[in-house]
Design a protein around this motif. Structure first.
Motif, PDB file in Angstrom:
ATOM      1  N   ARG A  43      17.024   5.221   1.128  1.00  0.00           N
ATOM      2  CA  ARG A  43      16.706   4.685  -0.196  1.00  0.00           C
ATOM      3  C   ARG A  43      15.284   4.137  -0.234  1.00  0.00           C
ATOM      4  O   ARG A  43      14.585   4.263  -1.240  1.00  0.00           O
ATOM      5  CB  ARG A  43      17.739   3.624  -0.588  1.00  0.00           C
ATOM      6  CG  ARG A  43      19.134   4.200  -0.804  1.00  0.00           C
ATOM      7  CD  ARG A  43      20.087   3.183  -1.380  1.00  0.00           C
ATOM      8  NE  ARG A  43      20.495   2.184  -0.398  1.00  0.00           N
ATOM      9  CZ  ARG A  43      21.525   2.312   0.420  1.00  0.00           C
ATOM     10  NH1 ARG A  43      22.261   3.421   0.388  1.00  0.00           N
ATOM     11  NH2 ARG A  43      21.848   1.351   1.274  1.00  0.00           N
ATOM     12  N   GLN A  44      14.869   3.529   0.889  1.00  0.00           N
ATOM     13  CA  GLN A  44      13.493   3.040   0.971  1.00  0.00           C
ATOM     14  C   GLN A  44      12.506   4.207   0.964  1.00  0.00           C
ATOM     15  O   GLN A  44      11.446   4.143   0.323  1.00  0.00           O
ATOM     16  CB  GLN A  44      13.319   2.210   2.243  1.00  0.00           C
ATOM     17  CG  GLN A  44      11.918   1.644   2.444  1.00  0.00           C
ATOM     18  CD  GLN A  44      11.525   0.642   1.377  1.00  0.00           C
ATOM     19  OE1 GLN A  44      12.387   0.034   0.730  1.00  0.00           O
ATOM     20  NE2 GLN A  44      10.222   0.467   1.172  1.00  0.00           N
ATOM     21  N   SER A  47      12.148   5.403  -2.556  1.00  0.00           N
ATOM     22  CA  SER A  47      11.321   4.468  -3.310  1.00  0.00           C
ATOM     23  C   SER A  47       9.840   4.709  -3.049  1.00  0.00           C
ATOM     24  O   SER A  47       9.006   4.708  -3.970  1.00  0.00           O
ATOM     25  CB  SER A  47      11.699   3.026  -2.947  1.00  0.00           C
ATOM     26  OG  SER A  47      10.880   2.096  -3.614  1.00  0.00           O
ATOM     27  N   TYR A  51       6.937   6.013  -5.643  1.00  0.00           N
ATOM     28  CA  TYR A  51       5.723   5.198  -5.798  1.00  0.00           C
ATOM     29  C   TYR A  51       4.473   6.042  -5.555  1.00  0.00           C
ATOM     30  O   TYR A  51       3.481   5.961  -6.283  1.00  0.00           O
ATOM     31  CB  TYR A  51       5.766   4.012  -4.837  1.00  0.00           C
ATOM     32  CG  TYR A  51       4.515   3.173  -4.843  1.00  0.00           C
ATOM     33  CD1 TYR A  51       4.262   2.275  -5.876  1.00  0.00           C
ATOM     34  CD2 TYR A  51       3.573   3.299  -3.819  1.00  0.00           C
ATOM     35  CE1 TYR A  51       3.101   1.517  -5.884  1.00  0.00           C
ATOM     36  CE2 TYR A  51       2.410   2.547  -3.817  1.00  0.00           C
ATOM     37  CZ  TYR A  51       2.174   1.654  -4.854  1.00  0.00           C
ATOM     38  OH  TYR A  51       1.027   0.915  -4.857  1.00  0.00           O
ATOM     39  N   LEU A 221      15.082   2.456  -9.136  1.00  0.00           N
ATOM     40  CA  LEU A 221      13.870   2.542  -8.325  1.00  0.00           C
ATOM     41  C   LEU A 221      12.645   2.815  -9.188  1.00  0.00           C
ATOM     42  O   LEU A 221      11.525   2.406  -8.846  1.00  0.00           O
ATOM     43  CB  LEU A 221      14.021   3.638  -7.267  1.00  0.00           C
ATOM     44  CG  LEU A 221      15.075   3.391  -6.183  1.00  0.00           C
ATOM     45  CD1 LEU A 221      15.174   4.589  -5.251  1.00  0.00           C
ATOM     46  CD2 LEU A 221      14.783   2.125  -5.392  1.00  0.00           C
ATOM     47  N   GLN A 222      12.835   3.500 -10.301  1.00  0.00           N
ATOM     48  CA  GLN A 222      11.729   3.759 -11.215  1.00  0.00           C
ATOM     49  C   GLN A 222      11.524   2.618 -12.210  1.00  0.00           C
ATOM     50  O   GLN A 222      10.681   2.712 -13.095  1.00  0.00           O
ATOM     51  CB  GLN A 222      11.953   5.079 -11.966  1.00  0.00           C
ATOM     52  CG  GLN A 222      11.857   6.303 -11.073  1.00  0.00           C
ATOM     53  CD  GLN A 222      11.802   7.596 -11.864  1.00  0.00           C
ATOM     54  OE1 GLN A 222      12.654   7.870 -12.699  1.00  0.00           O
ATOM     55  NE2 GLN A 222      10.777   8.397 -11.601  1.00  0.00           N
TER      56      GLN A 222
END
Length: 446
Positions: A43-44, A47, A51, A221-222
């Motif tokens: 998940r990181q 992200s 980004y 996340l967005q």
């Protein structure tokens, strides 16, 4: 956080196997580079990828994977230790599961990996959860997914279990059961007539539910609150409608349901009487899907890609249990048309005028007379799979983008499906939507 240089290196590795171009209708994709969302690390990583894309101003697809549950009691189990009788009994649903528990020869996990294509928009104005048809998979919809992302719509197209590059459950010999979906129902053993037997479609609904959860994660996340819409093609419409009818999160909601060639009224593709009777046979067997590639398109390049099963991963056969579960899914879908919970959920329905698989007039009537919410039905001058027609696909993307923008902003002055239909007709008359048959665009519900 990874620095930008490391993010870019990771992103390049994650996206290398995926190619989307105008001349390629079915994209290349490999599961080896999927971002695993079952872990915090995955998940990181996602992200950081999102980004990085926003930082660079470039939108690129990402391969995701995550777990879904399945029922081990419905697997086809072979048990050589008990001889031929055991091998036969081991293929009977439920009984096979008992044999497995008794002898413990094979211990499959109770989860499998689904894989999906994420097409992230840089500044999302809407989200789309894509459900593919019976024989297709997420790779077939990559061109639309990328075009929608460039117009501000983040989409996630998943591969159903046993299809595309998602995992299949394994039989008792450890072999993948591609085209298999389990059914725990006993209706086929006690119900009559046999050709109307239905099974439990919960595994179809499990796949779309866990995909929704991960699209919701992407939205978080967005850092967006833009609405989530369902999109489905052909058989996938049965899944999407059944799922919408059982929606249990009114505080979040489904903004709308968008369908192409919805499989509510079929000319071809339904199992014949022999196939229906075969679905209730106690021994698991495969049945060929009664569709030809030319039923989808006459585009020679697309047909060449479809014909290469190692490239297209076209699903050609399904199991008895799949058919039984699909019958249960169809039953749930039909009940949705009487479900007033969907009275506030608009439907946008695209029907190809040259479709060889669905009944165009009957499908229009189904939505005209039965869907409870605002409904816009529009015909496109194309064949069954819109993705394989460059012009129809471009018009589909344009209309869907406008639909999502307008719905997100109070219909932007169009105030319902009827006025939005008038808007599309004007665009078609001006030549902006060449494949749209404007005289056959109808709003059945205001």
């Amino acid at each position: 956080m990874m620095n930008v240089h490391n993010i870019t290196l990771f992103l390049g590795a994650a996206l290398l196997p995926l190619s989307v171009s105008a001349s390629e209708y079915i994209s290349e994709i490999s599961p080896r580079t999927a971002v695993n969302l079952d872990s915090e690390q995955g998940r990181q990583e996602l992200s950081e990828i999102l980004y990085s894309q926003k930082l660079r101003g470039i939108t690129e697809p990402v391969v995701l994977e995550y777990s879904a549950q399945y029922d081990v009691s419905n697997l086809q189990i072979h048990l050589p230790v008990v001889g031929q009788v055991g091998r036969v009994l081991g293929q009977i649903p439920i009984v096979g599961g008992l044999f497995h528990r008794i002898f413990g020869e094979f211990d499959p996990p109770k989860t499998l990996k689904l894989r999906a294509l994420l097409f992230p928009a840089l500044d999302p104005r809407g989200y789309l959860l894509g459900v593919h048809g019976l024989q297709s998979n997420a790779r077939w919809y990559a061109s639309s997914g990328q075009a929608l992302a460039e117009r501000g719509v983040t989409s996630l197209f998943y591969d159903r279990r046993g299809s595309g590059i998602s995992d299949s459950v394994l039989d008792g010999n450890g072999r993948p059961m591609r085209g298999h979906v389990a059914s725990t129902s006993l209706d086929h053993l006690i119900g009559l007539p046999f050709n109307q037997a239905v099974g439990d479609p919960s595994e179809f609904l499990e796949d779309i539910q866990v995909t929704y959860e991960h699209l919701y994660l992407v939205r978080s996340l967005q850092q967006s609150n833009a609405p989530i819409h369902l999109y489905a093609n052909c058989f996938g419409a049965r899944i999407a409608l059944a799922y919408a009818g059982e929606w249990r999160r009114p505080e979040e909601g489904i903004a709308s349901i968008i369908m192409t060639s919805p499989g509510t009224n079929m000319k071809k593709g339904e199992p014949n009487i022999g196939g229906r009777l075969g679905a209730v046979a106690p021994i698991e067997a495969y049945q060929r899907i009664p569709l030809e590639d030319v039923d989808f398109t006459s585009n020679p390049e697309a047909l060449a890609e479809m014909g290469d099963d190692s490239h297209s991963l076209t699903l050609r056969k399904v199991t008895n249990r799949f058919l039984l579960s699909a019958a249960g899914l169809t039953k749930k879908m039909k009940s949705v048309f009487k479900n007033q919970k969907l009275a506030q959920v608009p439907a946008l329905v695209f029907i190809p005028s040259k479709d060889k698989i669905i009944k165009t007039e009957e499908t229009q009537q189904t939505f005209a007379e039965n869907y409870p919410g605002p409904t816009l039905v529009t015909l496109l001058d194309t064949e069954h799979l819109i993705e394989f027609d460059d012009q129809a696909r471009a018009d589909f993307v344009e209309i869907v983008s406008q639909w999502i923008y307008n719905q997100n902003s109070g219909w932007a002055g169009y105030k319902g499906a009827a006025n939005f239909a008038s808007h599309l007709k004007v665009q078609a008359e001006e030549g902006k939507l060449p494949s749209l048959l404007s005289e056959k665009t109808k709003a059945y519900r205001p």
